[in-house]
Design a protein around this motif. Structure first.
Motif, PDB file in Angstrom:
ATOM      1  N   ARG A 194      41.478  27.443  42.529  1.00 11.51           N
ATOM      2  CA  ARG A 194      40.637  26.287  42.835  1.00 11.51           C
ATOM      3  C   ARG A 194      40.025  25.679  41.569  1.00 11.51           C
ATOM      4  NH1 ARG A 194      39.672  26.516  48.492  1.00 11.51           N
ATOM      5  NH2 ARG A 194      40.136  28.565  49.371  1.00 11.51           N
ATOM      6  N   ASP A 197      43.298  32.967  45.405  1.00 10.01           N
ATOM      7  CA  ASP A 197      43.252  31.803  46.319  1.00 10.01           C
ATOM      8  C   ASP A 197      44.509  30.947  46.213  1.00 10.01           C
ATOM      9  OD1 ASP A 197      40.666  32.572  47.064  1.00 10.01           O
ATOM     10  OD2 ASP A 197      39.752  31.391  45.475  1.00 10.01           O
ATOM     11  N   CYS A 227      45.720  27.025  47.879  1.00 10.81           N
ATOM     12  CA  CYS A 227      44.667  26.077  48.237  1.00 10.81           C
ATOM     13  C   CYS A 227      44.081  25.386  47.020  1.00 10.81           C
ATOM     14  CB  CYS A 227      43.548  26.783  48.998  1.00 10.81           C
ATOM     15  SG  CYS A 227      44.002  27.189  50.683  1.00 10.81           S
ATOM     16  N   ASP A 273      45.681  32.812  49.668  1.00  7.44           N
ATOM     17  CA  ASP A 273      44.373  32.446  50.205  1.00  7.44           C
ATOM     18  C   ASP A 273      44.232  32.875  51.667  1.00  7.44           C
ATOM     19  OD1 ASP A 273      42.546  30.176  51.633  1.00  7.44           O
ATOM     20  OD2 ASP A 273      41.873  30.571  49.590  1.00  7.44           O
ATOM     21  N   ARG A 274      43.027  33.312  52.016  1.00  6.01           N
ATOM     22  CA  ARG A 274      42.763  33.863  53.350  1.00  6.01           C
ATOM     23  C   ARG A 274      42.981  32.844  54.479  1.00  6.01           C
ATOM     24  NH1 ARG A 274      38.581  36.808  53.747  1.00  6.01           N
ATOM     25  NH2 ARG A 274      38.411  37.205  51.496  1.00  6.01           N
ATOM     26  N   THR A 275      42.877  31.543  54.189  1.00  8.02           N
ATOM     27  CA  THR A 275      43.068  30.548  55.251  1.00  8.02           C
ATOM     28  C   THR A 275      44.475  30.597  55.833  1.00  8.02           C
ATOM     29  OG1 THR A 275      43.605  28.882  53.570  1.00  8.02           O
ATOM     30  CG2 THR A 275      41.333  28.960  54.343  1.00  8.02           C
ATOM     31  N   PHE A 276      45.479  30.879  54.994  1.00 15.18           N
ATOM     32  CA  PHE A 276      46.856  30.995  55.483  1.00 15.18           C
ATOM     33  C   PHE A 276      47.031  32.257  56.329  1.00 15.18           C
ATOM     34  CE2 PHE A 276      47.371  28.475  51.564  1.00 15.18           C
ATOM     35  CZ  PHE A 276      47.966  27.357  52.109  1.00 15.18           C
ATOM     36  N   ALA A 294      44.604  33.799  58.042  1.00 14.77           N
ATOM     37  CA  ALA A 294      43.867  33.624  59.301  1.00 14.77           C
ATOM     38  C   ALA A 294      44.670  32.806  60.301  1.00 14.77           C
ATOM     39  CB  ALA A 294      42.519  32.952  59.028  1.00 14.77           C
ATOM     40  N   ALA A 295      45.450  31.847  59.804  1.00 16.97           N
ATOM     41  CA  ALA A 295      46.232  30.983  60.696  1.00 16.97           C
ATOM     42  C   ALA A 295      47.617  31.524  60.995  1.00 16.97           C
ATOM     43  CB  ALA A 295      46.355  29.585  60.076  1.00 16.97           C
ATOM     44  N   THR A 299      52.578  27.967  59.496  1.00 15.35           N
ATOM     45  CA  THR A 299      52.068  28.918  58.503  1.00 15.35           C
ATOM     46  C   THR A 299      53.108  29.931  58.056  1.00 15.35           C
ATOM     47  OG1 THR A 299      49.838  28.637  59.362  1.00 15.35           O
ATOM     48  CG2 THR A 299      50.242  30.582  58.019  1.00 15.35           C
ATOM     49  N   GLN A 349      47.779  40.114  62.182  1.00 12.33           N
ATOM     50  CA  GLN A 349      47.969  39.569  60.839  1.00 12.33           C
ATOM     51  C   GLN A 349      48.661  40.577  59.936  1.00 12.33           C
ATOM     52  OE1 GLN A 349      43.991  38.497  59.689  1.00 12.33           O
ATOM     53  NE2 GLN A 349      43.896  36.737  61.077  1.00 12.33           N
TER      54      GLN A 349
END
Length: 477
Positions: free
Chosen positions: A345, A374, A377, A396-399, A401-402, A409, A437
């Motif tokens: 980032r 990360d 992102c 990154d954790r957003t990928f 989580a989804a 994803t 996950q």
């Protein structure tokens, strides 16, 4: 002006809506125009100062009205000439010979007849004119482009600005606008209020800035004192093998053991620490602490590693890199199994890239492995990955989580894995919190995981105890 005109339209719409709603209760088949029906019509008129008469009309005659003397009265001369061909609501003005005055009428198709509502033209004229005056504008009601009520002399030539809003339900519009004198009056009336609001907002902003600066100065001095008192420490969160769940290493996560507030998350102080440069001193403290802890961990597992976050500005600074090297040389345990990571980032210029390359190369010679945090992102392109030669990519954790509920994803994760393979990088999935996950990570052949599913960040003492227990269990098995 649009908002004001819309409010006027809604007020008139509501008047007509209310009348039609009450008229729906009249039965035109059984005992039509009974005494009860007339009383209902009288009630509608009594409840509204705007209405002065209601009649049911068929074949151009009044067949029922709130007034008994109007029964079977022919009113052909007062009706629109094309009424037989119409089936929509109609507004119009007509001359009432009985009262020797001009009236404003509203016709509603009702089954096989019409309902005519006679409106108080004088009241409508007064209301819309007063409505405009209260809003410091000229206002009028218009039907079919023709003036019905309000300020008669309104045209775009007379006004600086002019709007007309048409009802979506009934055949009328409300037009209003400013001329130069009204605009000046509105300005004079509102300027004092505007100045008061501006003064209050300015005062509030100054108070907030003062409070922020005071808090910042207080927090900055507390951080400085915390550094002197060795209040900053690292908590460890394990990084595990995706297939065996064996603890391979740990990320050092910054915590503040505040003497009053207790254990404090970086979210409470990290921004101030970074903006004031105090994070540099804290990072050096964490690295020295990592050297002492790594010496202990090496006795438990010689392959175990520790990972520590650094910023781009740190590695772009030859002076700071020199300090890192001094600590690494001070603790031989750090010369193997030390990972430094900075987040994707963070942005950096091409000029900084040269310094980064120099810093990463110097530290790599001291045994440091490099990780990009990360990933996915941020701002890094393929050229950045190649120029800085990372050894580890942390997704990154957003990928993650989804990954169990987003159809796109898995393909993104697949692409990241292919990219990592191309650059010969180890992949770590961050933020793994569910069994689903973890299963998806294994299916994608991602080597390592990190997240609450395996363990939360913990003190070094607890980490060492749990690591020893796991190694003992593995050896027994």
């Amino acid at each position: 002006m649009n908002h004001t005109a819309q409010r006027a339209v809604v007020r008139i719409d509501n008047l007509f809506f209310g009348v039609e709603h009450k008229l729906a209760s009249i039965d035109t088949v059984k005992n039509f125009c009974s005494q009860n029906d007339r009383l209902l019509l009288e009630d509608i008129i009594f409840d509204s100062v705007s209405i002065k008469g209601i009649s049911f009309i068929k074949n151009n005659k009044i067949i029922c009205s709130d007034r008994s003397q109007q029964q079977n009265l022919d009113i052909s001369s007062e009706l629109p000439t094309n009424l037989a061909q119409r089936s929509d609501r109609i507004s119009y003005t007509a001359y009432d010979q009985r009262r020797n005055k001009k009236n404003l009428y509203y016709l509603v198709p009702y089954k096989d007849m019409w309902v005519r509502v006679s409106l108080h033209l004088a009241y409508m004229d007064f209301w819309i004119s007063d409505f405009g005056q209260r809003n410091m504008m000229k206002a009028q009601v218009v039907y079919g482009g023709k003036f019905i009520a309000g300020n008669k002399n309104i045209s775009s030539r007379d006004l600086i600005n002019h709007v007309e809003i048409t009802s979506k339900h009934y055949p009328f519009s409300v037009a209003l606008g400013y001329n130069s004198s009204l605009l000046l009056q509105a300005f004079n009336d509102q300027i004092l209020f505007a100045l008061m609001v501006a003064s209050l907002l300015t005062a509030l902003l100054l108070v907030m800035l003062y409070s922020y600066n005071k808090t910042r100065r207080t927090l900055e001095s507390e951080i400085q004192q915390g550094i002197k008192n060795n209040e900053f420490t690292g908590y460890l969160q394990p990084i595990v093998c995706s297939n065996t769940e064996r603890w391979l290493g740990a990320e050092i996560l910054l915590r503040w053991e505040h003497p009053i507030n207790g254990l404090t998350s970086p979210a409470e102080f990290l921004t101030i620490a970074e903006n004031t440069g105090l994070i540099n001193e804290i990072t050096l403290t964490l690295l020295a602490e990592a050297g002492r802890n790594k010496t202990i961990l090496d006795k438990i597992s010689t392959t175990h590693y520790l990972s520590l976050n650094v910023t781009v500005s740190m590695i772009a600074s030859p002076y700071f890199v020199h300090k890192l090297i001094n600590i690494i040389r001070q603790f031989p345990s750090l010369q193997k199994g030390l990972v430094l990571e900075f987040t994707e980032r963070e942005t950096f210029t091409d000029d900084e890239l040269t310094q980064l390359q120099s810093g990463t190369t110097r530290l790599r010679k001291e045994g440091v492995t490099w990780a990009l945090d990360d990933f996915g992102c941020g701002y890094s392109g393929l050229s950045r990955l190649q120029q800085l030669s990372f050894d580890i990519l942390k997704i990154d954790r957003t990928f993650i989580a989804a990954s169990s509920n987003a159809g796109t994803t898995p393909s993104i994760l697949d692409s990241i894995c292919e990219l990592a393979k191309r650059f010969k990088c180890i992949v770590i999935a961050e933020g793994v919190e569910t069994i689903e996950q973890a299963d998806r990570i294994r299916q994608l052949n991602i080597e390592c995981c990190q997240g609450y599913l395996f363990a939360k960040p913990m003190s070094v003492k607890n980490y060492i105890q749990q690591l020893q227990a796991k190694i003992v269990a593995e050896n027994i098995i």
